[in-house]
Scaffold this motif. Sequence first.
Motif, short mmCIF file in Angstrom:
data_model
loop_
_atom_site.label_atom_id
_atom_site.label_comp_id
_atom_site.label_asym_id
_atom_site.label_seq_id
_atom_site.Cartn_x
_atom_site.Cartn_y
_atom_site.Cartn_z
N UNK A 60 0.65 -1.30 0.21
CA UNK A 60 -0.12 0.17 -0.11
C UNK A 60 0.89 1.23 -0.15
N UNK A 61 1.60 1.48 0.78
CA UNK A 61 2.68 2.74 1.16
C UNK A 61 3.27 3.07 -0.42
N UNK A 62 3.52 2.22 -1.30
CA UNK A 62 4.17 2.46 -2.50
C UNK A 62 3.27 3.30 -3.43
N UNK A 63 1.98 3.14 -3.14
CA UNK A 63 1.03 3.89 -4.03
C UNK A 63 0.67 5.28 -3.50
N UNK A 64 0.96 5.56 -2.38
CA UNK A 64 0.61 6.79 -1.66
C UNK A 64 1.64 8.06 -1.86
N UNK A 65 0.93 9.12 -2.38
CA UNK A 65 1.60 10.21 -2.39
C UNK A 65 1.23 11.22 -1.27
N UNK A 66 2.18 11.70 -0.33
CA UNK A 66 1.79 12.50 0.73
C UNK A 66 2.61 12.25 1.93
N UNK A 67 2.16 13.05 2.98
CA UNK A 67 2.71 12.87 4.23
C UNK A 67 1.99 11.92 5.38
N UNK A 68 2.64 11.02 6.00
CA UNK A 68 1.57 10.04 6.68
C UNK A 68 2.46 9.26 7.67
N UNK A 69 1.71 9.01 8.70
CA UNK A 69 2.12 7.76 9.55
C UNK A 69 0.80 7.29 9.83
N UNK A 70 0.67 5.90 9.99
CA UNK A 70 -0.72 5.11 10.03
C UNK A 70 -0.43 3.85 10.84
N UNK A 71 -1.46 3.45 11.36
CA UNK A 71 -1.35 2.00 12.01
C UNK A 71 -2.69 1.43 11.66
N UNK A 72 -2.67 0.26 11.19
CA UNK A 72 -3.89 -0.52 10.53
C UNK A 72 -4.08 -1.77 11.47
N UNK A 73 -5.01 -2.11 12.05
CA UNK A 73 -5.22 -3.32 12.92
C UNK A 73 -6.28 -4.33 11.99
N UNK A 74 -5.53 -5.45 11.78
CA UNK A 74 -6.16 -6.50 10.68
C UNK A 74 -6.71 -7.42 12.07
N UNK A 75 -8.28 -7.30 12.37
CA UNK A 75 -8.50 -8.23 13.40
C UNK A 75 -8.50 -9.44 13.14
N UNK A 76 -8.98 -10.01 11.84
CA UNK A 76 -8.94 -11.26 11.42
C UNK A 76 -7.56 -11.96 11.30
N UNK A 77 -6.49 -11.36 10.79
CA UNK A 77 -5.32 -11.80 10.88
C UNK A 77 -4.43 -11.68 12.12
N UNK A 87 -3.13 -8.76 12.91
CA UNK A 87 -1.83 -8.24 12.51
C UNK A 87 -1.92 -6.82 12.66
N UNK A 88 -0.89 -6.10 13.01
CA UNK A 88 -0.83 -4.72 13.02
C UNK A 88 0.22 -4.05 12.12
N UNK A 89 -0.14 -3.39 11.03
CA UNK A 89 0.61 -2.99 9.96
C UNK A 89 0.62 -1.33 10.15
N UNK A 90 1.99 -0.86 10.31
CA UNK A 90 2.34 0.65 10.36
C UNK A 90 3.08 0.83 9.27
N UNK A 91 3.11 2.15 8.85
CA UNK A 91 3.97 2.83 7.82
C UNK A 91 4.07 4.25 8.16
N UNK A 92 5.26 4.74 7.64
CA UNK A 92 5.69 6.11 7.41
C UNK A 92 6.09 6.60 6.14
N UNK A 93 5.70 7.85 5.81
CA UNK A 93 5.92 8.45 4.54
C UNK A 93 7.51 8.22 4.13
N UNK A 94 7.63 8.50 2.79
CA UNK A 94 8.86 8.42 2.19
C UNK A 94 9.96 9.34 2.78
N UNK A 95 9.85 10.52 3.31
CA UNK A 95 10.84 11.41 3.90
C UNK A 95 10.87 11.43 5.38
N UNK A 96 9.71 10.82 5.87
CA UNK A 96 9.59 10.90 7.38
C UNK A 96 9.26 12.37 7.83
N UNK A 97 8.16 12.90 7.29
CA UNK A 97 7.79 14.15 7.54
C UNK A 97 6.79 13.73 8.73
N UNK A 98 6.06 12.84 9.00
CA UNK A 98 5.27 12.51 10.27
C UNK A 98 5.81 11.60 10.94
#
Length: 619
Positions: free
Chosen positions: A119-136, A138-149
């Motif tokens: 997913x992060x490869x598709x994103x243009x922006x500044x971001x830090x997010x955490x996504x909890x997959x209840x079924x799996x 799994x906690x998935x987190x990502x930070x933007x390309x430059x580390x703005x957030x």
Amino acid sequence: MTAVMCGIVGFTAEYLDPASARQTAKAMAELIRHRGPDGEGYYADTRAALGHRRLSIIDVNGGGQPMFNEDGTLVVVFNGEIYNYKPLRAELRRLGHTFATDSDTEVLLHGYEAWGAALPRHLRGMFAFALWDRAAGTLFCARDLFGIKPLYYYQKGACLLFASEIKAFLAHPAFEKRLNEARLPDWLSMEYLPDRETLFAGVYELPPAHTLCWQNGRVTLQRYAAPRFRVQRGRSLRSWAQAIGDALADSAAAHRIADVEVGCFLSGGVDSSLVVRETTRNQPAVQCFSVGYREEKYSELPAARAAAAALGVPLTETTVTAEAFFDANRAIQWYLDEPMPNPAEVPLYFLCKTARQRVKVVLSGEGADELFGGYPLYRQAVWAEGWQRMPRPVRRALAALLPGCGLLRRGAQPRWQRCARANYVFETPQERDKYLKRSPNTPEPARRCKPYFDKVRSLDEPTALQWVDLQTWLPRDILRKADRMSMAHSLELRVPFLDRRVLAVALGLPRRYRCTARRGKIALRAAAARRLPRALATNPKRGFPVPLADWLRQDEYYARVKAKFTGPVAERFFDTGALCALLDDHRAGKTNAMTKIWAFYCFIEWYEVYFVEQKPPIL
């Protein structure tokens, strides 16, 4: 679109009581309330808890978080903006996904369903997010390309904590607050740590362009993008100037999107002037802000006034006094999480405070120097590259003949020693170590940067230094203080130069259009010459000058620092006699030790706030 400049927190465990976990998440988020005073939201189940503090910028009446997918199996908390969310939403709809909101946050949910960890490869922006997959599970987190957030994490057994700021961990019962004293020597030399570690033991910063996946107590980090300089030859300087201008105009247009008024920082330099110029296309009388001092030789206010007049924009000025500078430092160290002795963060704190009284969003010029070759270090690297053509024995002999010449001494070193910013505060580890109470048994600070330089051995020296700065100096110094000082006042700071499309242009620039031994930002200034009045396009780089060296020689501020240098924290970590001698020599004019003095002073104030008082200062 829902823009959510905010704070996120959360944690995982083998088993949680949801009601108790929700209260803990709320307590964590409360410690970073300044990042999002407009709203809050929480989620908890038996394995994970998520929290969100919101600063409303777009869709101010909607877009609440945590946000769920249709069946509630995915939960996300998000800090940032996705500028290409509309084309991504259209693509996901073609793939069969249904959207319930006009929100960039929802794109993360459906994007993860479609692309998973890619997913992060598709994103243009500044971001830090955490996504909890209840079924799996799994906690998935990502930070933007430059580390703005920002995004930090801490693991204890099967429990993983994450947050936008480290201070949020203080509210979690599993967090053990300890100083990472082994890295104090590195921090003293560089004023930041160039890797994932922080000055809190066990707390790590998720690097830019990385994802983190937690499952069954195991944490895995993965890099999803690695910018590479690939020079495009055969284009004229005029063509490059046009490409830079077009990319910046496109980025600035995306960064202007908001349902609240947008302002700009304006120093009078070429970077901020270009950002203001692009903003005035759709907002002619954009409110601009600048900061300075009564001591005019250090103040950027005259240059900012001239730039505002040339661009036809209103300017709000802030003047910082010595008293205010020292009084604010304690709160500033709290907001920074880790101590930071760059004096420029203090005027930035006041600049953000003033701007927030009038606007909720500001655009700034961070990143232009790293992308387009603006720092004097890059010009020195051009010189050093020529120096390297001499036989190494000759270089060593010349360095030995003139030991006081830092350029010659570094010219005899390998690239990773010569180019690392490890001599930012102290010229050598030996100079630093005489102030430490305990002799460190650690590698020299430059060695911490060697892995970065090893990855770009094939690049010329200035370009290699630029690449390393993009991985270290930019996110861990420049962007950290920009984020913390703006968020301290609930102000969203956007950086149009740090955009994928602008980066793509910068990575193709030939070295001669970035910097020479005498000039920097050559192509960027050529772009500015096409868009700005000549005086603005040719303004020299000033940095962020501060009259601190002069203030430290005044009785009142000398006494303030002396009290810290003879206090219990200094006694615990440092040779107080050596500290006082350093301060006295500076006061007597024997040397300019401002940078060293301020590093020790800031560490002491930070340690008092986090480890002695163990509570935020009165703000």
